[in-house]
Scaffold this motif. Structure first.
Motif, PDB file in Angstrom:
ATOM      1  N   VAL A 159      42.078  36.634  42.100  1.00 35.61           N
ATOM      2  CA  VAL A 159      41.263  37.303  42.543  1.00 35.61           C
ATOM      3  C   VAL A 159      41.500  38.894  42.369  1.00 35.61           C
ATOM      4  O   VAL A 159      40.662  39.582  41.534  1.00 35.61           O
ATOM      5  CB  VAL A 159      40.837  37.047  44.069  1.00 35.61           C
ATOM      6  N   SER A 160      42.528  39.515  42.726  1.00 36.67           N
ATOM      7  CA  SER A 160      43.254  40.842  42.351  1.00 36.67           C
ATOM      8  C   SER A 160      42.997  41.106  40.867  1.00 36.67           C
ATOM      9  O   SER A 160      42.389  42.182  40.609  1.00 36.67           O
ATOM     10  CB  SER A 160      44.530  40.945  42.872  1.00 36.67           C
ATOM     11  N   SER A 161      43.441  40.266  40.087  1.00 34.07           N
ATOM     12  CA  SER A 161      43.407  40.323  38.678  1.00 34.07           C
ATOM     13  C   SER A 161      41.976  40.398  37.972  1.00 34.07           C
ATOM     14  O   SER A 161      41.889  41.519  37.226  1.00 34.07           O
ATOM     15  CB  SER A 161      44.239  39.149  38.074  1.00 34.07           C
ATOM     16  N   LEU A 162      41.158  39.827  38.515  1.00 33.83           N
ATOM     17  CA  LEU A 162      39.506  39.820  38.001  1.00 33.83           C
ATOM     18  C   LEU A 162      38.950  40.976  38.543  1.00 33.83           C
ATOM     19  O   LEU A 162      38.293  41.548  37.623  1.00 33.83           O
ATOM     20  CB  LEU A 162      38.998  38.425  38.426  1.00 33.83           C
ATOM     21  N   ALA A 163      39.097  41.277  39.820  1.00 32.92           N
ATOM     22  CA  ALA A 163      38.704  42.496  40.187  1.00 32.92           C
ATOM     23  C   ALA A 163      39.176  43.693  39.504  1.00 32.92           C
ATOM     24  O   ALA A 163      38.244  44.758  39.075  1.00 32.92           O
ATOM     25  CB  ALA A 163      38.927  42.705  41.824  1.00 32.92           C
ATOM     26  N   ALA A 164      40.257  43.682  39.454  1.00 34.44           N
ATOM     27  CA  ALA A 164      40.871  45.124  38.637  1.00 34.44           C
ATOM     28  C   ALA A 164      40.309  45.022  37.113  1.00 34.44           C
ATOM     29  O   ALA A 164      40.049  46.103  36.863  1.00 34.44           O
ATOM     30  CB  ALA A 164      42.454  44.832  38.744  1.00 34.44           C
ATOM     31  N   ALA A 165      40.474  43.765  36.444  1.00 36.88           N
ATOM     32  CA  ALA A 165      39.577  43.733  35.365  1.00 36.88           C
ATOM     33  C   ALA A 165      38.273  44.476  35.146  1.00 36.88           C
ATOM     34  O   ALA A 165      37.893  45.197  34.099  1.00 36.88           O
ATOM     35  CB  ALA A 165      39.871  42.658  34.387  1.00 36.88           C
ATOM     36  N   LEU A 166      37.435  43.824  36.095  1.00 33.48           N
ATOM     37  CA  LEU A 166      35.984  44.296  36.061  1.00 33.48           C
ATOM     38  C   LEU A 166      36.102  45.630  36.534  1.00 33.48           C
ATOM     39  O   LEU A 166      35.044  46.374  35.774  1.00 33.48           O
ATOM     40  CB  LEU A 166      35.159  43.598  37.358  1.00 33.48           C
TER      41      LEU A 166
END
Length: 371
Positions: free
Chosen positions: A27-34
Motif C-alpha cells: 500500500v505504501s509503495s502504490l500510494a507513493a507511486a501515485l
C-alpha cells in the motif's frame, strides 16, 4: 499520453508507515507511486502511526474503529459488522473532504471490502485482492466492487480455479517503495552476508532455514518482522525458537528489523536474499531486493515464481523445488556465488527485471485499470 489526475483513497485498516513486508508495505509503495505521478493519494487506516517522516506527498487519515490493533480477523470482522453505519459516515465525510473519485479497498476484510458502504455518485469502488480469495469475505466484496485488481497472476489463476467471476479483474503488479540506489561493487557485495527478511509466521519457513544453515559456511543475517494479525501468539513462540537456534550457531544472527526507509539499503548490502516461504502471500521483499541488484533465492511456488521465473533460465537458477526443502535454497546460493562472472550477471539481471515494476509505470497501469 496525458493521464487524468485522480484523487485516490486507499483503505487498509492495518496499514502503518513502518510496515516492512506484506500488503501494508505494498500500500505504501502504490500510494507513493501515485503521488509521484501527480495524483492525490490518501491512505485511511485504523492503526496508530509511528512518529517520524511519512511518505512524500501521501496523506494519511485515521479511521475511528472500536477495536485495538493488532487484532484477529474474527475480531475485525465482528467490529465491522457491528459498526457498519459508523464506518459509512466516516468514509463519506472523508470522501467529501478530500474530493475522492476512487475508493480502493485493499483486501476483502482488512480493506473493508466486505462492507456495502454506499459511495457518492461517480465515485469508483475498487477492490485490491493481495492474497488468495477468502470464502467468507470475497462474495460480498466482489459483488460491490466496480473493478477488482490483484498484484499477482497467481491470485487471478486461483480465483479462476475457484470459479470466482473474473471478468472485471485486472493484474497490476506491486512496485518497490524506493527508487534503486547505486549498486555496491559486485566483488564486495559477494563477500557480504546472506540476508532474510520475513514475518515471524508459522508458514514462513524461517525456523527450518535456520536449522539447515547451522552447518553452513556462510554468514546469515535474519530480520523477523511482526507476524500477521492471526499469527501473533504463535509468532512470539516462533521468534523464541529461532533465537534459541541462532544462539547456538555462530554463523547466524537474528537482527533488529531495519526501519521502513532503511529496508532497500539493507537488502542492497546482502550478497543474496533468501525468501524461505513455501506459500508466499507477498513479493514485496523479493521485489525490493531485485530493485537494488540483489539476487533472490526462493521456492518455485506461487507469487515468487511469477516474479523470479523470468530469471530462472538466466545466468543462474534462482528457484528451488519445495519438496527439496531449505538445503536446496542454500545450495543455490552457493552455486550462485561460486563464479564471479555468473554472480555479476545475476545482479545485473535482478536489477533489469525490476525495471518492469518502476513506480511511474505501475501508477500508469493502476490508473489504466480503472478506465
Amino acid at each position: 499520453m496525458t493521464t487524468q489526475r485522480r484523487s485516490i483513497l486507499l483503505v487498509r485498516v492495518s496499514w502503518r508507515v513502518d510496515a516492512v513486508t506484506g500488503a501494508d508495505r505494498a500500500v505504501s509503495s502504490l500510494a507513493a507511486a501515485l503521488a509521484a505521478a501527480g495524483h492525490q493519494a490518501v491512505i485511511a487506516t485504523a492503526a496508530e502511526q509511528c512518529d517520524g517522516n511519512g511518505l512524500p506527498g501521501v496523506i494519511v487519515e485515521q479511521l475511528d474503529l472500536p477495536l485495538t490493533l493488532p487484532c484477529t480477523s474474527h475480531a475485525l470482522r465482528e467490529a465491522l459488522i457491528t459498526n457498519e453505519a459508523k464506518i459509512q459516515r466516516s468514509l463519506s465525510m472523508l470522501i467529501a473532504r478530500r474530493h475522492i473519485d476512487t475508493v480502493t479497498l485493499v483486501g476483502a476484510l482488512w480493506g473493508l471490502g466486505r462492507l456495502r458502504t454506499a459511495l457518492p455518485h461517480g465515485v469508483q469502488r475498487v477492490l485490491v485482492v493481495p492474497a488468495p480469495p477468502h470464502e467468507q469475505d470475497m462474495p460480498p466484496a466482489l459483488a460491490y466492487a466496480d473493478t477488482i485488481i490483484t498484484p499477482y497472476d497467481t491470485v487471478l489463476r486461483q480465483a479462476t480455479t475457484a470459479v470466482w467471476p473474473t471478468r472485471r479483474w485486472r493484474v497490476v503488479p506491486n512496485t518497490p517503495l524506493h527508487e534503486p540506489g547505486v549498486p555496491a561493487p559486485v566483488a564486495r557485495k559477494a563477500e557480504a552476508p546472506v540476508r532474510v527478511l520475513a514475518p515471524a509466521g508459522q508458514d514462513v519457513g524461517v525456523l527450518e532455514l535456520i536449522a539447515a544453515a547451522r552447518a553452513w559456511h556462510r554468514h546469515v543475517e535474519i530480520a523477523l518482522s511482526p507476524p500477521g494479525p492471526d499469527d501473533i501468539s504463535r509468532g512470539r513462540a516462533l521468534r523464541q525458537q529461532c533465537q534459541m537456534l541462532a544462539d547456538r550457531a555462530p554463523n547466524i544472527t537474528l537482527e533488529p528489523v531495519p526501519g521502513w526507509a532503511e529496508i532497500p539499503g539493507w537488502l542492497a548490502e546482502a550478497a543474496a536474499v533468501i525468501t524461505p516461504c513455501r506459500r508466499p502471500t507477498s513479493n514485496m521483499t523479493a521485489l525490493e531486493a531485485l530493485s537494488q541488484g540483489t539476487p533472490v533465492i526462493a521456492y518455485n511456488s506461487g507469487i515468487l515464481s511469477d516474479l523470479l521465473q523470468p530469471l530462472h533460465d538466466g545466468p543462474q537458477r534462482l528457484l528451488a523445488d519445495v519438496m527439496h526443502g531449505p538445503n536446496a535454497l542454500l545450495f543455490l546460493v552457493d552455486k550462485l556465488l561460486a563464479d564471479p562472472a555468473t554472480y555479476r550477471a545475476a545482479c545485473q539481471a535482478a536489477q533489469s527485471r525490476a525495471q518492469d515494476f518502476r513506480p511511474a509505470r505501475i501508477a500508469q497501469l493502476f490508473c489504466a485499470a480503472l478506465s
